[in-house]
Write an enzyme that holds these catalytic residues in place. Structure first.
Site, PDB file in Angstrom:
ATOM      1  N   LYS B  53      -3.420   4.986  -1.396  1.00 58.81           N
ATOM      2  CA  LYS B  53      -2.713   5.327  -0.008  1.00 58.81           C
ATOM      3  C   LYS B  53      -3.646   5.313   0.991  1.00 58.81           C
ATOM      4  O   LYS B  53      -3.157   5.463   2.322  1.00 58.81           O
ATOM      5  CB  LYS B  53      -2.197   6.806  -0.246  1.00 58.81           C
ATOM      6  CG  LYS B  53      -1.028   7.079  -1.321  1.00 58.81           C
ATOM      7  CD  LYS B  53       0.280   6.617  -0.673  1.00 58.81           C
ATOM      8  CE  LYS B  53       1.241   6.944  -1.736  1.00 58.81           C
ATOM      9  NZ  LYS B  53       2.609   6.646  -1.168  1.00 58.81           N
ATOM     10  N   SER B 304      -3.336   2.942  -9.635  1.00 56.22           N
ATOM     11  CA  SER B 304      -3.142   3.402  -8.385  1.00 56.22           C
ATOM     12  C   SER B 304      -3.844   4.485  -7.659  1.00 56.22           C
ATOM     13  O   SER B 304      -4.076   4.754  -6.543  1.00 56.22           O
ATOM     14  CB  SER B 304      -1.568   3.505  -8.047  1.00 56.22           C
ATOM     15  OG  SER B 304      -0.994   4.622  -8.758  1.00 56.22           O
TER      16      SER B 304
END
Lengths: 337, 337
Positions: B53, B304
């Protein structure tokens, strides 16, 4: 015997570069604030076979003649060098035999099996390891690849610090775990040429301080088989070659208690998303113990391996996490001031 | 609104390159043998703030005018985008406000606090998140940085696959977790231009399959707030922009049960020495579920993120490890044939 030099490290880097994984330097803003300096962690837990040992073994087997490779290689190890030797032997098409203590972590033994090496076990308390290695080597004409105390193995291990200093020539100190002393010796060789001002600080478990005692005495001292969670560092005496280099070049050596090794594993899990085995976390434990005494400037820490069984990992992190003052769950805001 | 293109991903890579961590592609001989192909895992758990992110948030805040940055930014997040926005805001000197569910993992909340962002909490069940964000943005003249559904955020997320394909242009498929859909959409954009033949396969938790349902229906479907251990993927409806891109470009979407997510976390711990949060392990769970149906050739998996509280991590790995047939402790020799 000719002394090892920086050139041997450079040759090793050149020889094994395409065979090993490129390992990153990990960072954490929280740890940087906590230590009052930039900290970079060389993640050799992400190296092939899960530890830096792949470097020395590949460099050593690469140096053998085709005929010697054909007869086979043998080495003794608590597990990481065994996996490394299995990998190197497989790569160069050599049969491998490894001599492993019967209490080695399961994950390490499985790794050796997966690589197709023959396993011979021994009882750590009796210390007959070298006897077994040399008998088999003699009987079967095998080439011995020591886990630490050999020229090509030390040179291969030196490529870890060589890579660190190539990427970060501004490091003022490197913390390195000390077992057989090969990684420390290789780090000394890499640093002495590339960055003579960098301090190389060895770190041992308190209970396995054979190198610290030997440096104090000025000669290689033997200690009883040590009891430590750092199974890769349970040596009873420094190597011959490694001690000669470390005695000359190591800036300092510090020891860390077992609880601080577990604490280091927890901080590496929390702040770097990195799985470290106990031996692999010892240099980071040394950082936690000495951060306020280090010279200013960025510091490098070698995370040397990540092979550990889950029950042990879980118990050690649980112990660290349940300590109220553990850095692994100190409110990050407080650390960042 | 103009469509996003590969050029936006390229510009994002150019803009954020010096601000982010270079994350490695991890490998494991055991997993390769198990899956009958080469598998590379993009370790965004080692990215700044512990997840991919950071890329989208840095790209988005970089695109704001100095005046807008001065007034401040706001975003809503289960935790990882909140930390990313905190980092990006701090880097560009902007005040940050993040709206976080009151059950977000402690480690994520601590990360946000450490970065100096203002935290506003809400109850996930009531779903008033967007209302709070838009009211505060209106009242305080803040710029909204969505966690997924915005041009610069998608372009920033696309740099993950862009890096993977630059290093490994031979990948035949990429598995990507799907929450808001920004990472999947960015992956599609990167792949469509650089490697049009590569299959991009989205992976959702079975219980949070809003994108799968929406792709089947051909329109964005809303589901009730899902219950899943993958706290970062608990979305109720695909984004507007992200769905448009994913509908056009995603090759396939698969769903995985909760046990397989825990299993994936355990294999990532065991075979890659990598700490994955549940959402971060979902794409790897998709690999375990589909390995025998994938086209031949090397496959990329996006890990991720790695932000997870220890008690949850420990319990999930314990559950996986106690299953006798867990891949995380299958004898490696058997896997290597």
């Amino acid at each position: 015997m000719a002394l090892l030099t920086y050139h041997d490290v450079l040759s090793a880097a050149d020889r094994i570069h395409h065979l090993i994984a490129p390992t990153p330097l990990l960072t954490s803003a929280v740890v940087d604030e906590l230590c009052g300096r930039e900290v970079v962690v060389k993640a050799e837990n992400l190296q092939l076979t899960g530890s830096f040992k792949a470097r020395g073994a590949l460099n050593a087997v690469a140096a053998l003649s085709p005929a010697a490779r054909g007869r086979g290689v043998i080495g003794a190890s608590s597990g990481n060098h065994a996996q490394a030797l299995g990998l190197a032997a497989r790569h160069f098409g050599a049969p491998a035999t490894v001599v492993i203590p019967d209490d080695a972590p399961r994950t390490k033994v499985q790794g050796v099996e997966a690589l197709g090496a023959r396993i011979v076990t021994y009882d750590r308390a009796t210390g007959r390891r070298d006897e077994i290695v040399h008998r088999l080597a003699r009987e079967e004409y095998l080439s011995v690849v020591p886990s630490a105390d050999s020229h090509p193995v030390i040179a291969g291990a030196g490529t870890v610090a060589w890579e660190m200093l190539r990427e970060r020539p501004d490091l003022t100190a490197i913390l390195v775990p000390v077992g057989g002393g090969g990684l420390a010796a290789g780090t000394c060789l890499a640093a002495a040429h590339r960055a003579p001002a960098v301090r190389v600080i060895g770190v041992e478990p308190e209970t396995a301080d054979d190198t610290r005692r030997s440096l104090t005495s000025g000669r290689r001292v033997r200690i009883p088989p040590p009891v430590t969670i750092a199974d890769g560092l349970g040596h009873t005496r420094p190597g011959d070659l490694t001690f000669e280099i470390n005695q000359r070049h190591l800036t300092d050596i510090v020891t860390v208690p077992e609880e601080l090794i577990a604490e280091a594993m927890a901080v590496l899990w929390r702040s770097y998303a990195a799985v470290a085995e106990p031996s692999g976390a010892v240099a980071f434990a040394g950082l936690l113990a000495t951060a306020d005494r280090l010279p200013p400037g960025p510091v490098g820490v070698i995370l040397s391996g990540g092979n550990v069984d889950w029950p042990r990992y879980k118990n050690l992190l649980d112990t660290a996490m349940t300590r109220k003052d553990s850095l692994a769950h100190a409110p990050a805001a407080a650390l960042l001031r």
